[in-house]
Design an enzyme around this catalytic site. Sequence first.
Site, PDB file in Angstrom:
ATOM      1  N   HIS A  67      45.843  39.821  46.259  1.00  0.00           N
ATOM      2  CA  HIS A  67      46.177  39.189  47.544  1.00  0.00           C
ATOM      3  C   HIS A  67      46.706  37.760  47.403  1.00  0.00           C
ATOM      4  O   HIS A  67      46.796  37.028  48.391  1.00  0.00           O
ATOM      5  CB  HIS A  67      44.954  39.191  48.464  1.00  0.00           C
ATOM      6  CG  HIS A  67      44.504  40.565  48.854  1.00  0.00           C
ATOM      7  ND1 HIS A  67      45.348  41.480  49.434  1.00  0.00           N
ATOM      8  CD2 HIS A  67      43.308  41.195  48.721  1.00  0.00           C
ATOM      9  CE1 HIS A  67      44.689  42.610  49.648  1.00  0.00           C
ATOM     10  NE2 HIS A  67      43.440  42.465  49.218  1.00  0.00           N
ATOM     11  N   HIS A  74      34.645  44.622  44.944  1.00  0.00           N
ATOM     12  CA  HIS A  74      33.682  44.016  45.870  1.00  0.00           C
ATOM     13  C   HIS A  74      32.291  44.636  45.794  1.00  0.00           C
ATOM     14  O   HIS A  74      31.435  44.346  46.627  1.00  0.00           O
ATOM     15  CB  HIS A  74      34.193  44.051  47.326  1.00  0.00           C
ATOM     16  CG  HIS A  74      35.380  43.175  47.568  1.00  0.00           C
ATOM     17  ND1 HIS A  74      35.811  42.831  48.836  1.00  0.00           N
ATOM     18  CD2 HIS A  74      36.226  42.547  46.719  1.00  0.00           C
ATOM     19  CE1 HIS A  74      36.880  42.045  48.739  1.00  0.00           C
ATOM     20  NE2 HIS A  74      37.156  41.869  47.460  1.00  0.00           N
TER      21      HIS A  74
HETATM   22 FE   FE2 Z   1      38.931  41.003  46.600  1.00  0.00          FE
HETATM   23 FE   FE2 Z   2      41.627  42.404  44.977  1.00  0.00          FE
END
Ligand code: FE2
Ligand code: FE2
Length: 268
Positions: free
Chosen positions: A75, A184
Site C-alpha cells: 500500500h 495482519h
Molecule cells: Fe498491512
Molecule cells: Fe500489505
Amino acid sequence: MRLVAEDTKILFVGDVVGGIGRRTLTALLPSLRERLQPDFVVVNGENAAGGVGITPKVAQQMFDAGIHAITLGNHTYRHREVYSYLDSESRIVRPANFLRSQPGHGWCVVENEGVRLGVVSLSGNLFMNAGRAAFPEADAALHALKDQADQVLVDMHAEATSEKVGMGWHLDGRVTAVVGTHTHVPTADARVLPGGSAYITDVGMTGPRGGVIGVKREQALEALVTRMPVRFETSDQDPWLNGVLITTDGPMRARSIEQVLEPAPGVS
Ligand SMILES: [Fe+2]
Ligand SMILES: [Fe+2]
C-alpha cells in the site's frame, strides 16, 4: 559498558492500521519501552493513514514519537503526497524489489548509541504486485549494506507463508532477523534459525482485532457474502499491538525473538 552489537534490543511492530492503530501504538509504547528497554523501534506503517498507505504527516508523527525506522508494503503509493517524502526521508523504506523508477528506496541505516541497524523492506512475489524478484534483491540489499550496519532487520512483506519461510532460510546467518508482515495475523513460529537469524512468518498487526484484518467486520462480511463491492472502513473494536522483540548475540546474530502481543482496552 556493553559491547557494540551485543544485547541490542530491537522492537518491531506489525502493520499499524489507521488512527486506532496509531493510538494503540502511542498508548502502549511508553510501558513497552520501560518493560522491554528497546534500543530500536521499527514499525511497519503501510496501513497507518486511514487504514491504507501512509502520509508524510503520519510518518513524521511516528518519528517524533521516537520510532527509528518505518517499513512499508503493497500500500506504499496509496497517498500521492508521500511520493517525494519517500525520496527525501531516509528512515522510511518501501520494498527494495519494487521497480527502480518507483519513488523511495528499499533500505536504510539508523544509529543509536554507536550501534548501526540496517532496515530492509522486501515484498513477496506470490499474489503481490512487486516489479522485481525478492530473493536476488535481498542479496543486493545485503551487498549494499556490507560494512554499513552492525545488525540488519528484514521486513518480508508477503502473502504466502512459503515465500516468507524461504526468505528466512535464504538469509539465515547473514542478517539479524527476518520478520514477516502483511497478513495482519501473528504466527506461532518465532524462533532463531540455526545460522543465528531470528525469524517469524508474520508479526501480525497493530489495530482492531474485532474486525477482519483491520476492516469493520460487517463491511468485510457483506463483501464476502454478497460478492459485491463494499466501501471499507477501519474497525474500532478490540485494538491490540502485535510485535516482536529481538535480542542480539553479536553482529548479525540473534539470541532470542519473543512475541509482544498486547491488548489496548482503553483505546478507541
Ligand atoms: Fe498491512
Ligand atoms: Fe500489505
